[in-house]
Every structure is written in C-alpha cells, then in structure tokens.
Design a protein around this motif. Structure first.
Motif, mmCIF file in Angstrom:
data_model
loop_
_atom_site.group_PDB
_atom_site.id
_atom_site.type_symbol
_atom_site.label_atom_id
_atom_site.label_comp_id
_atom_site.label_asym_id
_atom_site.label_seq_id
_atom_site.Cartn_x
_atom_site.Cartn_y
_atom_site.Cartn_z
ATOM 1 N N ASP A 118 0.871 -1.074 -0.025
ATOM 2 C CA ASP A 118 0.005 0.059 0.132
ATOM 3 C C ASP A 118 0.993 1.237 0.118
ATOM 4 N N GLU A 119 1.101 1.947 -1.199
ATOM 5 C CA GLU A 119 1.927 3.202 -1.216
ATOM 6 C C GLU A 119 1.527 4.276 -0.247
ATOM 7 N N LYS A 120 0.441 4.301 0.179
ATOM 8 C CA LYS A 120 0.063 5.696 1.030
ATOM 9 C C LYS A 120 0.444 5.149 2.398
ATOM 10 N N ARG A 173 2.737 3.288 2.907
ATOM 11 C CA ARG A 173 4.252 3.161 2.878
ATOM 12 C C ARG A 173 4.823 4.512 3.254
ATOM 13 N N LYS A 174 3.913 5.527 2.708
ATOM 14 C CA LYS A 174 4.656 6.980 2.727
ATOM 15 C C LYS A 174 4.554 7.472 4.068
#
Length: 244
Positions: free
Chosen positions: A145-147, A149-150
């Motif tokens: 999940d990129e969000k 991860r950020k």
C-alpha cells in the motif's frame, strides 16, 4: 491536534480494551469539535484492532463493535475501509512523532534524552504489545500500500532525525565518545530496535520488553563509550509507571 489530546485518546482505548457495545450510538455531531472527537475515537479504536487483528481485521463491523457507533456512522466519516485504515495509520504515526518530540524537549541533557528515547522505543504511552503489534502490522501492509508506505517512511525519517540530532548534541558536548558518527550510530540503534522488537513480540528467545530495554541500553552505552551501569540505571520521572 495536540500531543496531549492524542495520548489521552490512545490511553483511554488501551485502558478499556476492545469493548463490545450492543447498543449503537446514534447521536449526531453538531460541531466541528464533536466531529473531530468522534473521528478520533474511531481511529483510536481502529488502531487497537490493527495491533491485535492486523490491517485485514480492521473492518467497519469490528470498529462498530469496539466503539458502539453504527456501521453507517463510521462509513459516513470514512466512506471506505481503505480510507479508515489510512486515517488510522496517519493518526498513530502523528501521535508517535509528537510523543518523541515531547521526550526530546523534556531531557536535561543529550545523554538523558538518548536514554529516554531508547526506553520509549519499547514502551511509551502504549504498552509494548499495542505499540509494536500495530507497527509490525503496518510495516507488513506498507509493502503493498503506497499511501501507508509513505506514512511509515515519513515517520521513520522523523524518528531517525530526532535520534541523529540528539547523538550529534551529545557528541558536540563531549558527553559520549562513540567510534561511529551520528548517522552510522543511528542506523545501528534503529536496526537493533526493530530486530529486538520483532523477536520480543513473537516471544523468541524468551525476550520480554524489560529485557529488550536493558539490551538496548547496554548496547548503546558500549557504543557511546560511556559507563554501562550508570547509563542503564538512569531513571526519569517521565517514564511510565508500568516501566519503573
């Protein structure tokens, strides 16, 4: 949102645990403050659910059971389960950064702050199981999940930054005499924290949170080039009662 407000919400949830309430609450938020408080209550409970059941276990139904709010109300505020999870991760990561910044501001010298940061890396306002249960689950979810991860990356950068700054201050004041520079030493300490936390959370080598704290403190004192016993035995009034 102040650090005190965030901590208070988390402590309340952890003190009560995952409560099941059969009667759904149908009161209506009529002010911006009431809306914010209700959202905060929801994500605070969701964070506890994630720590115990994982991101996949954080469903509208589970959060409704924990909060007593209806599923419809929770959907009204967060629309989708994904948005609820993202809001929960943002809530907990913000709370963590605020807690670390508070620790940094309270120490009387850099060595004392380093001692507190290492202690609170194991248990702070949250218990070890709640705090690291959440982080391990979020670390795992961040891979896909990129969000998330950020959020995780930004939080870890903030955590590392506080450590590096404190190490640099201790070195400039000649309170510690490490072989490594601040950047390399921060890498070693944070890697050790993460590794020991996973072992302790899973009961490997019969590690306990207290064992983890002592291991971190002994390793750090050795790397700092200072007396191990003096560093390990430091105590501060800011340490939670369940750690003293």
């Amino acid at each position: 949102m102040t650090a005190g407000t965030v901590k208070g919400r988390i402590e309340y949830v952890q003190g009560k645990g995952l409560m099941t309430t059969n009667t759904r609450k149908r009161t209506h938020a009529v002010t911006e403050q009431a809306i914010a408080e209700r959202r905060e209550t929801i994500v605070a409970h969701a964070a506890v659910i994630i720590s115990k059941a994982g991101v996949d276990g954080c469903s509208f139904g589970a959060v409704a059971d924990a909060t007593g709010f209806s599923i419809g109300m929770i959907q009204h505020y967060f629309r989708t389960r994904e948005k609820l999870v993202h809001a929960t991760v943002e809530f907990r990561t913000l709370a963590s950064v605020q807690e670390w910044q508070g620790l940094y501001s309270e120490g009387t010298n850099a060595v004392e702050r380093l001692h507190d940061l290492l202690t609170f890396a194991v248990e702070g306002e949250a218990t070890f199981e709640d705090a690291w249960g959440f982080w391990v689950e979020v670390y795992s979810a961040a891979h896909k999940d990129e969000k998330i991860r950020k959020h995780v990356a930004n939080t870890l950068l903030a955590w590392r930054g506080i450590f590096e700054q404190t190490l640099e201050e201790a070195m400039s004041e000649e309170l510690i005499r490490p072989f490594h520079d601040a950047d390399a030493l921060a890498t070693l300490l944070l890697a050790l924290i993460d590794g020991l936390a996973i072992q302790t959370l899973n009961g490997i080598y019969d590690h306990s949170p207290q064992t983890m704290i002592k291991t971190l403190q002994r390793f750090a004192a050795h790397e700092f080039g200072i007396d191990v016993t003096d560093f390990v035995e430091q105590k501060r009034s800011t340490v939670p009662s369940h750690l003293s």
